[in-house]
Motif scaffolding. Structure first.
Motif, PDB file in Angstrom:
ATOM      1  N   TYR A  60       1.156  -0.921  -0.132  1.00 19.82           N
ATOM      2  CA  TYR A  60       0.036   0.094   0.296  1.00 19.82           C
ATOM      3  C   TYR A  60       0.469   1.602  -0.149  1.00 19.82           C
ATOM      4  O   TYR A  60       0.253   2.137  -0.603  1.00 19.82           O
ATOM      5  CB  TYR A  60      -0.797   0.202   1.197  1.00 19.82           C
ATOM      6  N   ARG A 109     -10.138   7.824   9.027  1.00 21.52           N
ATOM      7  CA  ARG A 109     -11.573   9.036   8.588  1.00 21.52           C
ATOM      8  C   ARG A 109     -11.041   9.870   9.324  1.00 21.52           C
ATOM      9  O   ARG A 109     -11.364  10.976   7.700  1.00 21.52           O
ATOM     10  CB  ARG A 109     -12.291   8.092   9.540  1.00 21.52           C
ATOM     11  N   TYR A 114      -9.081   8.934   2.302  1.00 19.14           N
ATOM     12  CA  TYR A 114     -10.646   7.867   1.388  1.00 19.14           C
ATOM     13  C   TYR A 114      -9.539   7.002   1.350  1.00 19.14           C
ATOM     14  O   TYR A 114     -10.669   4.938   1.350  1.00 19.14           O
ATOM     15  CB  TYR A 114     -11.805   8.553   0.757  1.00 19.14           C
ATOM     16  N   ARG A 115      -8.540   6.683   0.327  1.00 20.64           N
ATOM     17  CA  ARG A 115      -7.580   5.529  -0.208  1.00 20.64           C
ATOM     18  C   ARG A 115      -7.417   4.433   1.631  1.00 20.64           C
ATOM     19  O   ARG A 115      -7.331   3.592   1.443  1.00 20.64           O
ATOM     20  CB  ARG A 115      -6.896   5.871  -0.596  1.00 20.64           C
ATOM     21  N   GLU A 117      -8.476   4.864   4.356  1.00 22.55           N
ATOM     22  CA  GLU A 117     -10.029   3.839   4.845  1.00 22.55           C
ATOM     23  C   GLU A 117     -10.678   3.049   4.199  1.00 22.55           C
ATOM     24  O   GLU A 117     -10.589   1.674   4.795  1.00 22.55           O
ATOM     25  CB  GLU A 117     -10.699   5.339   5.035  1.00 22.55           C
ATOM     26  N   GLN A 118     -10.430   3.005   2.702  1.00 20.57           N
ATOM     27  CA  GLN A 118     -11.180   1.665   1.898  1.00 20.57           C
ATOM     28  C   GLN A 118     -10.136   0.988   2.303  1.00 20.57           C
ATOM     29  O   GLN A 118     -10.268  -0.507   2.432  1.00 20.57           O
ATOM     30  CB  GLN A 118     -10.682   2.226   0.763  1.00 20.57           C
ATOM     31  N   HIS A 121      -9.831  -1.166   5.893  1.00 24.32           N
ATOM     32  CA  HIS A 121     -11.588  -2.339   5.729  1.00 24.32           C
ATOM     33  C   HIS A 121     -11.214  -3.801   5.568  1.00 24.32           C
ATOM     34  O   HIS A 121     -11.774  -4.008   6.622  1.00 24.32           O
ATOM     35  CB  HIS A 121     -12.353  -1.805   4.939  1.00 24.32           C
ATOM     36  N   TRP A 122     -10.578  -3.722   4.834  1.00 23.67           N
ATOM     37  CA  TRP A 122     -10.029  -5.365   4.537  1.00 23.67           C
ATOM     38  C   TRP A 122      -9.317  -5.649   7.011  1.00 23.67           C
ATOM     39  O   TRP A 122     -10.050  -7.195   6.865  1.00 23.67           O
ATOM     40  CB  TRP A 122      -9.097  -5.576   3.768  1.00 23.67           C
TER      41      TRP A 122
END
Length: 176
Positions: A60, A109, A114-115, A117-118, A121-122
């Motif tokens: 990432y 958040r 937003y990247r 945060e996405q 999620h996993w």
């Protein structure tokens, strides 16, 4: 003082994930030395999973053009008082990692990233599963503290923690 960036916090989490990897190897070595091969194999697999989590975070950071820092890792525990202690340690470790993941999610958040945060999620979902897995294993081990061969039978029959998650983020160095 400016709040920590997500990339800086994620680099710290990479260190935590590699630390968890090493600690799971310590638990596996303990069970191997006690001739409990199924418990050992379970913790060796968990170690690989933690290493992969770190490598997902590395990927990432690479994908978002952020600096990656690979940390030094302190020595981990390989001796335990009894056969329950490694599982208890693992549950505590997974609960702590869950808190760390939630803090990363909140940081993303709160910063409107937003990247990030996405991406997180996993990991939030994964930590719910990991804590439940370790709690279940602790329940089983605590029922048979004087006969871990019954736990070995449980591990063979139920195969907890096995399987792949096709929704996982890609790990650095993964298949091309």
């Amino acid at each position: 003082m400016a709040e920590k960036s997500f990339a800086e916090a994620l680099n710290e989490q990479i260190a935590n994930e590699f630390g968890a990897h090493q600690q799971y190897i310590g638990a596996a070595v303990y069970y191997d030395s006690e001739t409990l091969p199924r418990l050992a194999a379970f913790f060796y697999r968990q170690a690989v999973e933690e290493r992969n989590h770190a490598m997902m975070m590395v990927q990432y950071l690479l994908d978002t053009n952020e600096e990656v820092r690979i940390p030094d890792i302190d020595a981990k525990q390989t001796r335990f008082d009894d056969g329950i202690a490694p599982v208890r340690m693992a549950l505590e470790q997974e609960a702590r990692v869950g808190d760390e993941v939630n803090a990363l999610f909140k940081l993303a958040r709160d910063n409107g990233d937003y990247r990030a945060e996405q991406f997180m999620h996993w990991f939030v979902k994964e930590q719910v599963e990991e804590v439940a897995l370790m709690q279940d294993l602790l329940n089983v081990v605590e029922r048979s503290p004087d006969n871990l061969l019954l736990v070995e039978d449980y591990m063979a029959r139920e195969q907890p923690g096995e399987g792949q998650d096709s929704t996982a983020p890609p790990a650095a160095g993964g298949p091309l």
